[in-house]
Design an enzyme around this catalytic site. Structure first.
Site, PDB file in Angstrom:
ATOM      1  N   HIS A 136      -6.086   3.044  -4.439  1.00 40.53           N
ATOM      2  CA  HIS A 136      -5.359   3.609  -2.757  1.00 40.53           C
ATOM      3  C   HIS A 136      -6.149   5.131  -2.519  1.00 40.53           C
ATOM      4  O   HIS A 136      -5.299   5.424  -1.549  1.00 40.53           O
ATOM      5  CB  HIS A 136      -4.680   3.333  -2.440  1.00 40.53           C
ATOM      6  CG  HIS A 136      -4.601   2.904  -0.254  1.00 40.53           C
ATOM      7  ND1 HIS A 136      -5.477   1.867   0.318  1.00 40.53           N
ATOM      8  CD2 HIS A 136      -3.410   3.045   0.079  1.00 40.53           C
ATOM      9  CE1 HIS A 136      -4.883   1.759   1.295  1.00 40.53           C
ATOM     10  NE2 HIS A 136      -3.664   2.766   1.497  1.00 40.53           N
ATOM     11  N   HIS A 196      -4.969   9.293   0.609  1.00 40.31           N
ATOM     12  CA  HIS A 196      -5.406   8.149   1.873  1.00 40.31           C
ATOM     13  C   HIS A 196      -5.665   9.489   2.652  1.00 40.31           C
ATOM     14  O   HIS A 196      -6.020   9.239   4.096  1.00 40.31           O
ATOM     15  CB  HIS A 196      -4.127   8.132   2.256  1.00 40.31           C
ATOM     16  CG  HIS A 196      -3.291   7.096   3.167  1.00 40.31           C
ATOM     17  ND1 HIS A 196      -4.098   6.847   4.442  1.00 40.31           N
ATOM     18  CD2 HIS A 196      -3.041   6.048   2.541  1.00 40.31           C
ATOM     19  CE1 HIS A 196      -4.174   5.451   4.907  1.00 40.31           C
ATOM     20  NE2 HIS A 196      -3.276   4.873   4.035  1.00 40.31           N
ATOM     21  N   ASP A 226       0.611  -1.131   0.299  1.00 37.88           N
ATOM     22  CA  ASP A 226       0.006  -0.093   0.474  1.00 37.88           C
ATOM     23  C   ASP A 226       0.946   1.704  -0.495  1.00 37.88           C
ATOM     24  O   ASP A 226       2.150   1.216   0.630  1.00 37.88           O
ATOM     25  CB  ASP A 226      -1.059  -0.004   1.257  1.00 37.88           C
ATOM     26  CG  ASP A 226      -1.982  -1.327   1.249  1.00 37.88           C
ATOM     27  OD1 ASP A 226      -2.181  -2.029   0.006  1.00 37.88           O
ATOM     28  OD2 ASP A 226      -3.218  -1.050   2.216  1.00 37.88           O
ATOM     29  N   HIS A 281       3.645  -2.617   2.988  1.00 34.60           N
ATOM     30  CA  HIS A 281       3.615  -1.153   2.406  1.00 34.60           C
ATOM     31  C   HIS A 281       4.795  -0.713   2.247  1.00 34.60           C
ATOM     32  O   HIS A 281       6.001  -1.555   2.396  1.00 34.60           O
ATOM     33  CB  HIS A 281       3.773   0.194   3.638  1.00 34.60           C
ATOM     34  CG  HIS A 281       2.233   0.033   4.711  1.00 34.60           C
ATOM     35  ND1 HIS A 281       2.534  -0.626   5.311  1.00 34.60           N
ATOM     36  CD2 HIS A 281       0.636   0.672   4.612  1.00 34.60           C
ATOM     37  CE1 HIS A 281       0.306  -1.478   5.326  1.00 34.60           C
ATOM     38  NE2 HIS A 281       0.591   0.070   4.999  1.00 34.60           N
TER      39      HIS A 281
END
Length: 347
Positions: free
Chosen positions: A216, A220, A165, A311
């Site tokens: 995504h 964020h 991510d 990540h």
């Protein structure tokens, strides 16, 4: 004391600095998408300048900006989050302007929430998030049965999906891609639009290697703080940035930041042409527990059909890159295969 705000836009970041009277204390600054390091260096320079005059600096973001606070905290800046109820309305696309973020702290520093490396962007709101997730169980189960949500779907075949991510984020995305190339392992990258806009070469490399590229959001955000229109814009802008780099119509899979959801948010997502992807295995690599701890946590939690969350963005991801060979070798040694999320067996 001096107060700075960091806002996100459709093209990057903006910084404003105010004094205790709410007047500009430094010239405003703009930074292109992906330039989080430049934002950090700019604020550190201001912090040193103000310290020479006996003044301290605090920096404020809002809950729709989850991509800068970790790096700024680790650099030694005092970071705070201003929530929607202490801020004016947001523009159609973007966070509250930087000066308004700083002004919230000028008015009342107690109204904004102190952030830390260990707390993450949503410090102080974990109970609220857990309650919202629990309230969403029925809606999520309906989506799973309809094939619109992937999560906790065990299978008999020993196969898992590695997911990353918050990128692309050089040089760490490249280091992770190097490891995946070395072992011939496919993965899925859930990319943030602000980074996809800035780092086209990394997206091109992902696509050329056969990895899956998914959505995504643009900045964020914590999704329950968005309107339906803001959520749609976050997904559409990110799809467009990815499609501009690698072609096609953009991703059809989406991972909500923090896993944040409410029944209303899930109903909005269910109306869109996207599949929500959550996760089963979380080694908390974002907290930098060390490469060995990351590897150990993945191997302890892995099971057939698992979605493994790691990540490549959000700061220094050298520990994740260092842990990845041990993760892959450990799972291969247990007979596991690897698939992209869209290649996992579905019940």
């Amino acid at each position: 004391m001096r107060y700075s705000g960091v806002a996100w836009t459709g093209s990057g970041y903006e910084v404003a600095v105010l004094d205790e009277a709410g007047r500009p204390a430094a010239p405003g600054a703009r930074f292109a998408a992906g330039r989080v390091r430049a934002v950090t260096e700019h604020l550190l320079g201001l912090q040193r300048e103000f310290a020479r005059a006996g003044e301290s600096l605090v920096t404020v973001i809002d809950s729709t900006n989850g991509m800068v606070d970790g790096a700024l905290c680790r650099a030694g800046l005092a970071m705070y989050r201003a929530d929607p109820w202490v801020l004016p309305a947001r523009p159609a696309f973007g966070s509250v302007p930087a000066a308004d973020l700083a002004a919230a702290a000028v008015r009342d520093l107690g109204s904004v929430v102190r952030l830390g490396v260990d707390t993450g962007t949503l410090a102080g709101r974990s109970a609220e998030m857990v309650a919202d997730i629990e309230a969403s169980v029925d809606e999520l189960e309906l989506m799973r049965r309809a094939g619109r949500c992937l999560w906790a779907d065990p299978c008999e075949r020993p196969v898992v999906a590695l997911t990353f991510d918050d990128g692309p984020n050089p040089p760490y995305t490249g280091r992770i891609l190097d490891v995946l190339d070395r072992y011939g392992v496919p993965a899925t990258f859930f990319c943030v639009g602000l980074h996809a806009l800035a780092h086209r070469a990394e997206l091109e490399r992902m696509a050329a290697a056969g990895h899956q590229i998914a959505n995504h959001t643009w900045s964020h955000p914590y999704l329950p703080d968005l309107s339906r229109g803001e959520l749609v814009a976050q997904l559409e802008r990110t799809d467009e940035a990815i499609a501009a780099a690698v072609g096609g119509d953009g991703p059809r899979m989406f991972r909500p930041p923090y896993g944040g959801r409410t029944p209303e948010v899930l109903s909005w997502l269910n109306e869109l042409d996207t599949t929500v992807v959550l996760w089963d295995v979380e080694p908390s690599d974002w907290a930098l527990p060390g490469a060995q701890a990351i590897t150990r946590a993945v191997l302890e939690q892995a099971r057939p059909g698992a979605l493994i969350l790691m990540h490549d963005g959000g700061g220094d991801r050298s520990q994740t890159a260092e842990a990845l060979p041990g993760v892959i070798e450990g799972l291969l040694g247990r007979g596991y295969e690897f698939a992209r999320v869209d290649g996992l067996p579905r019940p």
